[in-house]
Design a protein around this motif. Structure first.
Motif, PDB file in Angstrom:
ATOM      1  N   GLY A 105      31.331   2.708  16.717  1.00 52.56           N
ATOM      2  CA  GLY A 105      30.959   3.388  17.953  1.00 52.56           C
ATOM      3  C   GLY A 105      31.270   4.864  17.922  1.00 52.56           C
ATOM      4  O   GLY A 105      31.442   5.458  16.865  1.00 52.56           O
TER       5      GLY A 105
ATOM      6  N   ASN B 278      39.453   0.444  20.368  1.00 49.39           N
ATOM      7  CA  ASN B 278      40.437   1.410  20.860  1.00 49.39           C
ATOM      8  C   ASN B 278      41.686   0.626  21.251  1.00 49.39           C
ATOM      9  O   ASN B 278      41.576  -0.459  21.826  1.00 49.39           O
TER      10      ASN B 278
ATOM     11  N   CYS C 247      31.854   5.036  25.562  1.00 46.53           N
ATOM     12  CA  CYS C 247      33.315   5.156  25.594  1.00 46.53           C
ATOM     13  C   CYS C 247      33.755   5.323  27.038  1.00 46.53           C
ATOM     14  O   CYS C 247      32.963   5.735  27.887  1.00 46.53           O
TER      15      CYS C 247
ATOM     16  N   SER D 205      36.026   7.517  28.002  1.00 51.59           N
ATOM     17  CA  SER D 205      36.057   8.962  28.208  1.00 51.59           C
ATOM     18  C   SER D 205      35.772   9.615  26.867  1.00 51.59           C
ATOM     19  O   SER D 205      35.867   8.955  25.826  1.00 51.59           O
ATOM     20  N   LYS D 206      35.392  10.880  26.903  1.00 49.05           N
ATOM     21  CA  LYS D 206      35.022  11.544  25.649  1.00 49.05           C
ATOM     22  C   LYS D 206      36.223  12.334  25.136  1.00 49.05           C
ATOM     23  O   LYS D 206      36.761  13.205  25.837  1.00 49.05           O
ATOM     24  N   CYS D 207      36.658  12.054  23.923  1.00 48.97           N
ATOM     25  CA  CYS D 207      37.787  12.763  23.341  1.00 48.97           C
ATOM     26  C   CYS D 207      37.324  14.178  22.952  1.00 48.97           C
ATOM     27  O   CYS D 207      36.217  14.341  22.431  1.00 48.97           O
TER      28      CYS D 207
ATOM     29  N   SER E 237      28.673   9.242  21.126  1.00 55.02           N
ATOM     30  CA  SER E 237      29.365   8.416  22.122  1.00 55.02           C
ATOM     31  C   SER E 237      29.187   9.045  23.502  1.00 55.02           C
ATOM     32  O   SER E 237      29.216  10.273  23.639  1.00 55.02           O
TER      33      SER E 237
ATOM     34  N   ARG F 225      43.573  11.064  24.334  1.00 54.52           N
ATOM     35  CA  ARG F 225      43.528   9.607  24.205  1.00 54.52           C
ATOM     36  C   ARG F 225      44.037   8.943  25.477  1.00 54.52           C
ATOM     37  O   ARG F 225      44.879   9.486  26.183  1.00 54.52           O
TER      38      ARG F 225
ATOM     39  N   TYR G 153      37.791  16.221  20.604  1.00 55.60           N
ATOM     40  CA  TYR G 153      37.552  16.590  19.198  1.00 55.60           C
ATOM     41  C   TYR G 153      36.325  15.879  18.625  1.00 55.60           C
ATOM     42  O   TYR G 153      35.885  16.172  17.526  1.00 55.60           O
ATOM     43  N   CYS G 154      35.767  14.922  19.373  1.00 53.19           N
ATOM     44  CA  CYS G 154      34.836  13.948  18.796  1.00 53.19           C
ATOM     45  C   CYS G 154      33.375  14.383  18.920  1.00 53.19           C
ATOM     46  O   CYS G 154      32.926  14.754  20.004  1.00 53.19           O
TER      47      CYS G 154
ATOM     48  N   THR H 268      32.839   2.944  21.357  1.00 53.41           N
ATOM     49  CA  THR H 268      33.938   1.993  21.499  1.00 53.41           C
ATOM     50  C   THR H 268      33.394   0.564  21.616  1.00 53.41           C
ATOM     51  O   THR H 268      33.178   0.058  22.724  1.00 53.41           O
TER      52      THR H 268
END
Ligand SMILES: C[S@@+](CC[C@H](N)C(=O)[O-])C[C@H]1O[C@@H](n2cnc3c(N)ncnc32)[C@H](O)[C@@H]1O
Ligand code: SF4
Length: 393
Positions: A76, A111, A26, A28-30, A37, A148, A32-33, A78
């Motif tokens: 993913g 995304n 990805c 960037s790393k969200c 990834s 995001r 909450y996730c 992403t």
């Protein structure tokens, strides 16, 4: 027709074989996730990963033999960071080692940034025929809080480009976000339905362990709706979607009639699937036995394993009858259509406990359909875990 395990298929239970391919990167790393990834600022050798995907597909096909692929899902991470040519080459490799159904469903998770939307035409040319977009919220402040990289405007533009390119599209939203009220969610969801084509995935925010959100939550800096509000948000989700012809076919997934994601149905109907790529899980029938497989999660380690031994598999377990029956129940009861109790009996070697079914039915949490299927009722879905635990125990 018989299943890959050699046992006769029960009516309505003909097996579909799916292939899941995991792209683990990805931008960037969200916060909450907790999906597998990873962010690699130094860049990724996409050609080298492609060779490894191709190799792992070949090794898996050699292991299980001939199959007809009904569904493919590039998830993913992403996957929309992949070049369309890479996606095309992965699909070619699948087609080289297995036969592919004429009406194969090929989904790519994307995304909704403008950069990624520019690749949609290329993905279509490569063979993708369904796109699932991670919109997450139609509110700019929430998108920022969720970490995001896109705005509402950008997300809706990506949805429009997706709809121009693909007959089948879906998008994801997360609800029960901090500060969300029933009235604001009702308005947001109604707007989302206006933008949606045939399918929506609506997930309640889960605070996953070891994520930045978990730390904020524990410190009292991220306050999620209380249980009663979360329940009210779930109820309004069902009400608004049903009123617009998008009833839930699974606890978090809504579709118009006939528009369910066939790949996800492979999981929930407990059919056979191969997991390709870092951290991918599979349920494979090998010599008549159902195996639970998992590959190495860390992308670089997975790559080295595939280059050294032809696959990245680190776990491979033959499932017992009880394990299979429990998994079948756990997956199948998420579906509005429920399960075929005869298949449970065939897997477990004994039928479901009639007294437990009767007790759950008396409480209004399950019902038996006219065709004999057992399904969870709208009153049972909010306590699905407890219903499954009761039946499986
Ligand atoms: C593999 S993820 C994401 C696909 C894509 N990378 C994206 O973020 O747009 C699939 C979906 O899971 C949902 N999801 C991920 N973490 C979640 C969480 N902690 N709570 C609720 N939903 C979550 C999001 O809606 C996300 O779109
Ligand atoms: S939610 Fe999607 S974009 Fe965000 S880190 Fe997870 S997989 Fe990556």
């Amino acid at each position: 027709m018989s299943t890959a395990s050699g046992t006769p298929a029960l009516p309505g239970q003909e097996e579909e074989f799916g292939v899941y391919v995991h792209w683990p990167f990805c931008l960037s790393k969200c916060p909450y996730c907790d999906f597998n990834s990873h962010v690699r600022h130094a860049g990724i050798d996409e050609a080298r990963y492609l060779r490894a995907f191709t190799q792992e597909i070949a090794t898996t096909a050699e292991r299980i033999g001939a199959r007809t692929v009904a569904t493919i899902f590039l998830g993913g991470g992403t996957p929309s960071l992949m070049q369309p040519a890479t996606v095309g080459a992965i699909l070619d490799a699948i087609g080289k080692h297995w036969s592919v159904a004429r009406d194969v469903e090929v989904t790519l998770e994307a995304n909704p940034t403008s950069v990624e939307a520019t690749r949609f035409r290329g993905y279509r040319a490569a063979g993708v025929n369904r796109v699932s977009l991670g919109v997450q919220a139609l509110d700019d402040a929430s998108l920022k809080e969720l970490g995001r990289l896109h705005s509402v405007e950008e997300a809706l533009a990506a949805v429009a480009i997706a709809r121009e390119n693909f007959a089948r599209t879906s998008f994801d939203l997360i609800y029960a976000r901090p500060g969300q009220t029933v009235a604001s969610w009702r308005a947001e969801l109604t707007r989302a339905i206006g933008e949606a084509a045939e399918h929506l995935s609506l997930y309640q925010l889960t605070i996953e362990q070891d994520t930045p959100f978990a730390a904020l939550h524990a410190a009292g800096k991220l306050i999620t709706p209380d249980e009663a509000t979360a329940r009210a948000l779930y109820d309004v989700t069902q009400e608004v979607c049903a009123a617009h012809g998008l009833a839930a076919y699974e606890i978090s997934n809504h579709a118009r009639a006939g528009a369910a994601c066939r790949h996800n149905l492979v999981y929930w109907r407990y059919h056979e699937y191969a997991g390709i790529g870092p951290g991918a899980h599979g349920r494979l029938i090998v010599d008549g036995a159902r195996h639970a497989t998992a590959t190495e999660r860390r992308p670089e380690s997975w790559l080295m394993r595939v280059e050294a031994q032809g696959h990245g598999r680190v776990s491979d377990e033959v499932l017992t009858r009880t394990e299979q029956a429990d998994e079948f129940l756990l997956m199948g009861l998420r579906l509005a259509e429920g399960i075929n109790p005869q298949r449970y009996a065939a897997l477990a070697g004994h039928p479901l406990d009639a007294a437990r079914i009767a007790a759950l039915r008396a409480e209004g949490f399950v019902e038996e359909a006219s065709d004999g299927r057992l399904r969870v009722t709208p009153a049972g879905f909010p306590i699905l875990d407890a219903v499954v635990a009761d039946l499986a125990a």
